[in-house]
Design a protein around this motif. Structure first.
Motif, mmCIF file in Angstrom:
data_model
loop_
_atom_site.group_PDB
_atom_site.id
_atom_site.type_symbol
_atom_site.label_atom_id
_atom_site.label_comp_id
_atom_site.label_asym_id
_atom_site.label_seq_id
_atom_site.Cartn_x
_atom_site.Cartn_y
_atom_site.Cartn_z
ATOM 1 N N THR A 132 0.823 -1.210 0.000
ATOM 2 C CA THR A 132 0.000 0.000 0.000
ATOM 3 C C THR A 132 0.856 1.257 0.000
ATOM 4 O OG1 THR A 132 -1.701 -1.173 1.258
ATOM 5 C CG2 THR A 132 -1.834 1.223 1.215
ATOM 6 N N ALA A 133 0.495 2.216 -0.840
ATOM 7 C CA ALA A 133 1.178 3.513 -0.852
ATOM 8 C C ALA A 133 0.541 4.441 0.164
ATOM 9 C CB ALA A 133 1.110 4.119 -2.243
ATOM 10 N N ASP A 134 1.305 5.409 0.634
ATOM 11 C CA ASP A 134 0.752 6.418 1.537
ATOM 12 C C ASP A 134 -0.310 7.238 0.808
ATOM 13 O OD1 ASP A 134 2.546 5.560 3.417
ATOM 14 O OD2 ASP A 134 3.937 7.244 3.182
ATOM 15 N N PRO A 135 -1.312 7.743 1.539
ATOM 16 C CA PRO A 135 -2.325 8.603 0.909
ATOM 17 C C PRO A 135 -1.661 9.791 0.201
ATOM 18 C CG PRO A 135 -3.003 7.986 3.132
ATOM 19 C CD PRO A 135 -1.589 7.510 2.974
ATOM 20 N N GLY A 136 -2.059 10.022 -1.010
ATOM 21 C CA GLY A 136 -1.515 11.146 -1.763
ATOM 22 C C GLY A 136 -0.271 10.828 -2.570
ATOM 23 N N PHE A 137 0.343 9.645 -2.315
ATOM 24 C CA PHE A 137 1.525 9.273 -3.104
ATOM 25 C C PHE A 137 1.033 8.472 -4.308
ATOM 26 C CE2 PHE A 137 5.189 6.938 -4.509
ATOM 27 C CZ PHE A 137 6.257 7.783 -4.267
ATOM 28 N N THR A 138 1.096 9.079 -5.482
ATOM 29 C CA THR A 138 0.579 8.457 -6.698
ATOM 30 C C THR A 138 1.558 8.669 -7.839
ATOM 31 O OG1 THR A 138 -0.567 10.406 -7.578
ATOM 32 C CG2 THR A 138 -1.736 9.115 -5.898
ATOM 33 N N LEU A 139 1.183 8.170 -9.002
ATOM 34 C CA LEU A 139 1.961 8.415 -10.216
ATOM 35 C C LEU A 139 1.458 9.651 -10.956
ATOM 36 C CD1 LEU A 139 2.241 4.785 -11.659
ATOM 37 C CD2 LEU A 139 3.872 5.996 -10.195
ATOM 38 N N GLU A 140 0.488 10.328 -10.400
ATOM 39 C CA GLU A 140 -0.149 11.454 -11.079
ATOM 40 C C GLU A 140 0.596 12.760 -10.807
ATOM 41 O OE1 GLU A 140 -3.998 11.020 -9.378
ATOM 42 O OE2 GLU A 140 -4.620 9.479 -10.795
ATOM 43 N N ARG A 141 1.856 12.784 -11.204
ATOM 44 C CA ARG A 141 2.682 13.973 -10.984
ATOM 45 C C ARG A 141 3.123 14.602 -12.294
ATOM 46 N NH1 ARG A 141 2.816 16.350 -6.173
ATOM 47 N NH2 ARG A 141 4.942 17.055 -6.599
ATOM 48 N N GLY A 142 2.547 14.159 -13.393
ATOM 49 C CA GLY A 142 2.914 14.738 -14.679
ATOM 50 C C GLY A 142 4.069 13.987 -15.329
ATOM 51 N N ASP A 159 -2.783 0.410 -9.730
ATOM 52 C CA ASP A 159 -3.301 1.436 -10.629
ATOM 53 C C ASP A 159 -2.457 2.711 -10.502
ATOM 54 O OD1 ASP A 159 -4.105 2.749 -8.306
ATOM 55 O OD2 ASP A 159 -6.221 2.249 -8.542
ATOM 56 N N ARG A 160 -2.886 3.783 -11.164
ATOM 57 C CA ARG A 160 -2.065 5.005 -11.197
ATOM 58 C C ARG A 160 -1.982 5.681 -9.828
ATOM 59 N NH1 ARG A 160 0.683 7.197 -14.979
ATOM 60 N NH2 ARG A 160 1.147 9.424 -15.039
ATOM 61 N N ARG A 161 -2.928 5.360 -8.948
ATOM 62 C CA ARG A 161 -2.857 5.863 -7.578
ATOM 63 C C ARG A 161 -2.134 4.890 -6.665
ATOM 64 N NH1 ARG A 161 -8.697 7.970 -5.895
ATOM 65 N NH2 ARG A 161 -7.449 8.701 -4.121
ATOM 66 N N LEU A 162 -1.499 3.885 -7.280
ATOM 67 C CA LEU A 162 -0.709 2.866 -6.580
ATOM 68 C C LEU A 162 -1.550 2.058 -5.596
ATOM 69 C CD1 LEU A 162 2.668 4.780 -6.073
ATOM 70 C CD2 LEU A 162 2.085 3.062 -7.790
ATOM 71 N N ARG A 163 -2.810 1.828 -5.974
ATOM 72 C CA ARG A 163 -3.679 0.942 -5.218
ATOM 73 C C ARG A 163 -3.639 -0.439 -5.867
ATOM 74 N NH1 ARG A 163 -9.024 4.563 -5.643
ATOM 75 N NH2 ARG A 163 -8.409 4.178 -7.811
ATOM 76 N N GLU A 164 -3.578 -1.470 -5.051
ATOM 77 C CA GLU A 164 -3.478 -2.832 -5.552
ATOM 78 C C GLU A 164 -4.775 -3.261 -6.232
ATOM 79 O OE1 GLU A 164 -3.096 -7.293 -3.649
ATOM 80 O OE2 GLU A 164 -1.957 -5.671 -2.703
ATOM 81 N N VAL A 165 -4.639 -3.795 -7.457
ATOM 82 C CA VAL A 165 -5.807 -4.297 -8.172
ATOM 83 C C VAL A 165 -5.711 -5.802 -8.436
ATOM 84 C CG1 VAL A 165 -6.300 -2.080 -9.268
ATOM 85 C CG2 VAL A 165 -4.785 -3.691 -10.418
#
Length: 331
Positions: free
Chosen positions: A47-57, A118-124
């Protein structure tokens, strides 16, 4: 059932029965607690920390932070030059809306988890497989995933190793656990041998073709695979861990230049159209699948750090992040 003799158990017997029952209940509770704790630990690790995602451009560089084992975003303005907040991974790669995280599990024999994020680093999706994580790749669209596990041994520099390379199509959910099943053409003929090993997959933009290394008979070969036709053909020798450029015209790869165990490889770039190849300015022995950060720059892990070098053979290597490995630059 009552005792036919009418005798009642002695006080000592009743005490021992009670003790045994408590031990059995306590052991079961302990085992349940340990399993639950292990499950929680595994869930946290993925699990990634809240707010840590790949959505940084476009252009953000991600890598595995050596100190914590977690995925970090390289950020020169942050303390320590990075923001650590991703899942724990031994190997990591990301592209499009998908990330791939390989986690080695404790215990013997060696086993690992493959985590699709996924792009928010949530396990699918989570897949348990035998082996030690070695290589991870996601196609540019994020639809095709490939990974390599060491089945035996833990280094490509050794002669005695075995790998298993898998491919997962997220569009259909179809998983090929070992691409050694794919029919191979070598030297213009169908080829079969018990020592065939694949590793280092790199996908083309059509999500159908791929390039990889195949090893057999003490030699390595660059192969081009076709998922739709379920076939692979060898193109040339002495190519390992190919990485296809964003424009699909070049392959970065490691080439064996020495038989010694120290640093036997040099990074090269191969032009698919002309067949020409050249070494890059990095002269150290790189045992990694290089990453194309853009059309002209390669990134790779060496000596506990992530480095970059121009792909055209000019310039000099530049350190991007210390205490890091497994770079990814999602586009």
């Amino acid at each position: 059932m009552s005792d036919p003799t009418g005798a009642r158990p002695s006080t000592r017997t009743r005490v021992w029965i009670l003790v045994l029952a408590l031990l059995l209940l306590g052991g079961g509770a302990t085992a349940y607690t340990l399993r639950a704790a292990s499950g929680r630990e595994t869930a946290v690790a993925g699990t990634a920390d809240p707010g840590f995602t790949l959505e940084r451009g476009t252009g953000a560089l991600y890598a595995r932070d050596t100190a914590s084992g977690r995925v970090a975003r390289v950020d020169p303005s942050a303390p320590g030059g990075r923001v650590v907040g991703g899942p724990s991974c031994d190997r990591f790669h990301a592209a499009g809306p998908t990330a791939l995280c390989l986690q080695r599990r404790p215990g013997v024999p060696a086993r690992s988890y493959v985590l699709v994020l996924d792009r928010r680093l949530r396990e699918v999706r989570r897949i348990g497989l035998p082996g030690i994580p070695s290589r991870a790749r996601v196609s540019a669209s994020g639809n095709m995933l490939a990974w390599t596990m060491f089945a035996t041994g833990d280094s490509y520099a050794r002669s005695s190793f075995s790998t298993r390379t898998s491919i997962l199509d997220l569009r259909t959910g179809y998983l090929v656990k070992n691409i050694e099943q794919i029919p191979l053409t070598l030297g213009g003929r169908r080829y079969h041998a018990p020592d065939v090993n694949y590793w280092g997959v790199s996908f083309a933009a059509d999500d159908n073709r791929f390039y990889a290394t195949v090893s057999t008979g003490g030699r390595t070969h660059l192969v081009e695979g076709d998922m739709r036709n379920w076939s692979a053909k060898a193109l040339r020798e002495n190519v390992e861990c190919p990485s296809l450029s964003p424009d699909g015209t070049r392959l970065a790869f490691k080439k064996r230049v020495s038989d010694g165990p120290g640093e036997p490889w040099r990074l090269h770039v191969y032009e698919l159209g002309t067949g020409r190849e050249h070494a890059v300015a990095e002269r150290r022995g790189i045992d990694d699948q290089a990453l194309w950060m853009d059309r002209s720059t390669l990134a790779y892990g060496y000596g506990g750090a992530v480095w970059s070098v121009p792909a055209d053979g000019t310039g000099t290597p530049r350190r991007l992040a210390s205490g890091a490995s497994s770079p990814a630059a999602p586009r």
